[in-house]
Design a protein around this motif. Structure first.
Motif, PDB file in Angstrom:
ATOM      1  N   MET A   1       0.827  -1.189   0.000  1.00 54.33           N
ATOM      2  CA  MET A   1       0.000   0.000   0.000  1.00 54.33           C
ATOM      3  C   MET A   1       0.870   1.251   0.000  1.00 54.33           C
ATOM      4  O   MET A   1       0.643   2.176  -0.767  1.00 54.33           O
ATOM      5  CB  MET A   1      -0.915  -0.046   1.231  1.00 54.33           C
ATOM      6  CG  MET A   1      -1.798   1.136   1.390  1.00 54.33           C
ATOM      7  SD  MET A   1      -3.091   1.122   0.157  1.00 54.33           S
ATOM      8  CE  MET A   1      -4.148   2.390   0.738  1.00 54.33           C
ATOM      9  N   LEU A   2       1.851   1.257   0.883  1.00 50.00           N
ATOM     10  CA  LEU A   2       2.730   2.416   0.996  1.00 50.00           C
ATOM     11  C   LEU A   2       3.482   2.663  -0.310  1.00 50.00           C
ATOM     12  O   LEU A   2       3.556   3.797  -0.793  1.00 50.00           O
ATOM     13  CB  LEU A   2       3.707   2.228   2.150  1.00 50.00           C
ATOM     14  CG  LEU A   2       4.643   3.386   2.458  1.00 50.00           C
ATOM     15  CD1 LEU A   2       3.867   4.654   2.762  1.00 50.00           C
ATOM     16  CD2 LEU A   2       5.533   3.022   3.637  1.00 50.00           C
ATOM     17  N   GLU A   3       4.007   1.604  -0.899  1.00 46.15           N
ATOM     18  CA  GLU A   3       4.721   1.736  -2.164  1.00 46.15           C
ATOM     19  C   GLU A   3       3.794   2.272  -3.253  1.00 46.15           C
ATOM     20  O   GLU A   3       4.188   3.123  -4.058  1.00 46.15           O
ATOM     21  CB  GLU A   3       5.288   0.383  -2.574  1.00 46.15           C
ATOM     22  CG  GLU A   3       6.136   0.424  -3.824  1.00 46.15           C
ATOM     23  CD  GLU A   3       6.685  -0.946  -4.173  1.00 46.15           C
ATOM     24  OE1 GLU A   3       6.845  -1.229  -5.376  1.00 46.15           O
ATOM     25  OE2 GLU A   3       6.943  -1.748  -3.251  1.00 46.15           O
ATOM     26  N   PHE A   4       2.564   1.788  -3.276  1.00 46.31           N
ATOM     27  CA  PHE A   4       1.589   2.273  -4.252  1.00 46.31           C
ATOM     28  C   PHE A   4       1.361   3.771  -4.067  1.00 46.31           C
ATOM     29  O   PHE A   4       1.400   4.537  -5.029  1.00 46.31           O
ATOM     30  CB  PHE A   4       0.268   1.503  -4.108  1.00 46.31           C
ATOM     31  CG  PHE A   4      -0.842   2.073  -4.945  1.00 46.31           C
ATOM     32  CD1 PHE A   4      -0.928   1.771  -6.294  1.00 46.31           C
ATOM     33  CD2 PHE A   4      -1.796   2.918  -4.388  1.00 46.31           C
ATOM     34  CE1 PHE A   4      -1.947   2.305  -7.076  1.00 46.31           C
ATOM     35  CE2 PHE A   4      -2.807   3.446  -5.161  1.00 46.31           C
ATOM     36  CZ  PHE A   4      -2.889   3.141  -6.511  1.00 46.31           C
ATOM     37  N   LEU A   5       1.131   4.198  -2.831  1.00 47.24           N
ATOM     38  CA  LEU A   5       0.851   5.610  -2.571  1.00 47.24           C
ATOM     39  C   LEU A   5       2.039   6.507  -2.907  1.00 47.24           C
ATOM     40  O   LEU A   5       1.853   7.649  -3.332  1.00 47.24           O
ATOM     41  CB  LEU A   5       0.453   5.803  -1.102  1.00 47.24           C
ATOM     42  CG  LEU A   5      -0.895   5.210  -0.703  1.00 47.24           C
ATOM     43  CD1 LEU A   5      -1.074   5.274   0.803  1.00 47.24           C
ATOM     44  CD2 LEU A   5      -2.036   5.910  -1.426  1.00 47.24           C
ATOM     45  N   ALA A  14       3.272  10.241   1.446  1.00 49.88           N
ATOM     46  CA  ALA A  14       2.784   8.895   1.746  1.00 49.88           C
ATOM     47  C   ALA A  14       3.591   8.399   2.934  1.00 49.88           C
ATOM     48  O   ALA A  14       4.804   8.543   2.959  1.00 49.88           O
ATOM     49  CB  ALA A  14       2.949   7.966   0.550  1.00 49.88           C
ATOM     50  N   GLY A  15       2.932   7.844   3.932  1.00 46.88           N
ATOM     51  CA  GLY A  15       3.638   7.372   5.111  1.00 46.88           C
ATOM     52  C   GLY A  15       2.863   6.280   5.807  1.00 46.88           C
ATOM     53  O   GLY A  15       1.682   6.073   5.550  1.00 46.88           O
ATOM     54  N   GLY A  16       3.546   5.573   6.677  1.00 46.40           N
ATOM     55  CA  GLY A  16       2.897   4.493   7.420  1.00 46.40           C
ATOM     56  C   GLY A  16       3.705   3.232   7.302  1.00 46.40           C
ATOM     57  O   GLY A  16       4.809   3.215   6.769  1.00 46.40           O
ATOM     58  N   HIS A  17       3.147   2.130   7.799  1.00 49.48           N
ATOM     59  CA  HIS A  17       3.848   0.847   7.717  1.00 49.48           C
ATOM     60  C   HIS A  17       3.539   0.168   6.383  1.00 49.48           C
ATOM     61  O   HIS A  17       2.621   0.579   5.680  1.00 49.48           O
ATOM     62  CB  HIS A  17       3.531  -0.038   8.923  1.00 49.48           C
ATOM     63  CG  HIS A  17       2.080  -0.313   9.123  1.00 49.48           C
ATOM     64  ND1 HIS A  17       1.426  -1.323   8.460  1.00 49.48           N
ATOM     65  CD2 HIS A  17       1.148   0.284   9.912  1.00 49.48           C
ATOM     66  CE1 HIS A  17       0.160  -1.350   8.834  1.00 49.48           C
ATOM     67  NE2 HIS A  17      -0.033  -0.386   9.709  1.00 49.48           N
ATOM     68  N   GLY A  22      -0.873   6.218   4.941  1.00 53.67           N
ATOM     69  CA  GLY A  22      -1.645   7.442   4.913  1.00 53.67           C
ATOM     70  C   GLY A  22      -1.092   8.311   3.812  1.00 53.67           C
ATOM     71  O   GLY A  22       0.064   8.193   3.408  1.00 53.67           O
ATOM     72  N   THR A  23      -1.919   9.154   3.304  1.00 54.49           N
ATOM     73  CA  THR A  23      -1.497  10.029   2.225  1.00 54.49           C
ATOM     74  C   THR A  23      -2.273  11.329   2.306  1.00 54.49           C
ATOM     75  O   THR A  23      -3.256  11.437   3.033  1.00 54.49           O
ATOM     76  CB  THR A  23      -1.701   9.350   0.845  1.00 54.49           C
ATOM     77  OG1 THR A  23      -1.082  10.153  -0.159  1.00 54.49           O
ATOM     78  CG2 THR A  23      -3.165   9.160   0.520  1.00 54.49           C
ATOM     79  N   GLY A  24      -1.828  12.271   1.567  1.00 54.43           N
ATOM     80  CA  GLY A  24      -2.512  13.554   1.511  1.00 54.43           C
ATOM     81  C   GLY A  24      -2.423  14.121   0.111  1.00 54.43           C
ATOM     82  O   GLY A  24      -1.538  13.765  -0.672  1.00 54.43           O
TER      83      GLY A  24
END
Length: 184
Positions: A1-5, A14-17, A22-24
């Motif tokens: 998910m993080l890589e996608f974002l 993009a941040g998180g595990h 999470g993204t903005g």
């Protein structure tokens, strides 16, 4: 998910595990952000594989087994996940929404306890395990099956909520609902 974002151009950050993120985006670019995400996901193949470490029947699970598994997997944190356990053929006796309604608690027993009883007798079934799912939506609770046989995957834990630990001793073959808690 993080890589996608991280590869969404309209995303500011993009941040998180690794399994979530999470993204903005800029408020005035929200529709562009949605369009880009939807376009990138249009042909994406989601992996529906369910990975678990152990498989047990509900009859196999006791406090000693839970402590053994948890002591083996005692190191947890980033890249060290607790053991995931598959429990097959559990029967859902009861379900409740807890807290502010974002936690499901279900009482479970072995499906073998239902083999020779009628539906009217389901209320007399004694739970052998509780399952809890946290941070859920109302529709999850509504759609969670009741009085049905399911398989469940999660982590095992002994119920010691707020340092409370049941002291009632039970017969050796009698189910101990309070000492089996299953998070999924």
């Amino acid at each position: 998910m993080l890589e996608f974002l991280e590869n969404v151009e309209q995303a500011i950050f993009a941040g998180g595990h690794p399994e979530a993120g999470g993204t903005g985006c800029w408020k005035n670019k929200l529709n562009d952000f949605k369009d880009e995400v939807n376009t990138k996901l249009e042909h994406f193949k989601f992996n529906s594989d369910l990975v678990y470490d152990f498989e047990f029947s509900i009859e196999d699970i006791n406090e000693q087994l839970i402590h053994s598994i948890n002591s083996f997997f005692r190191i947890s944190g980033k890249d060290f996940k607790p053991a995931k356990v598959l429990v097959r053929d559990v029967f859902t006796i009861k379900k409740d929404a807890l807290g502010s309604g974002d936690t499901l608690k279900s009482q479970l027993c072995s499906v073998s306890h239902t083999w020779f009883i009628d539906e009217e007798e389901y209320a007399d079934l004694k739970p052998e395990m509780a399952a809890m799912k946290f941070r859920i939506f109302d529709d999850f609770i509504n759609e969670f099956p009741l009085h049905q046989t399911i398989d469940i995957v999660g982590t095992l834990s002994v119920n010691e909520y707020m340092r409370y630990r049941p002291v009632k001793r039970l017969e050796e073959n009698q189910p101990n609902f309070y000492r089996r808690l299953f998070y999924f």
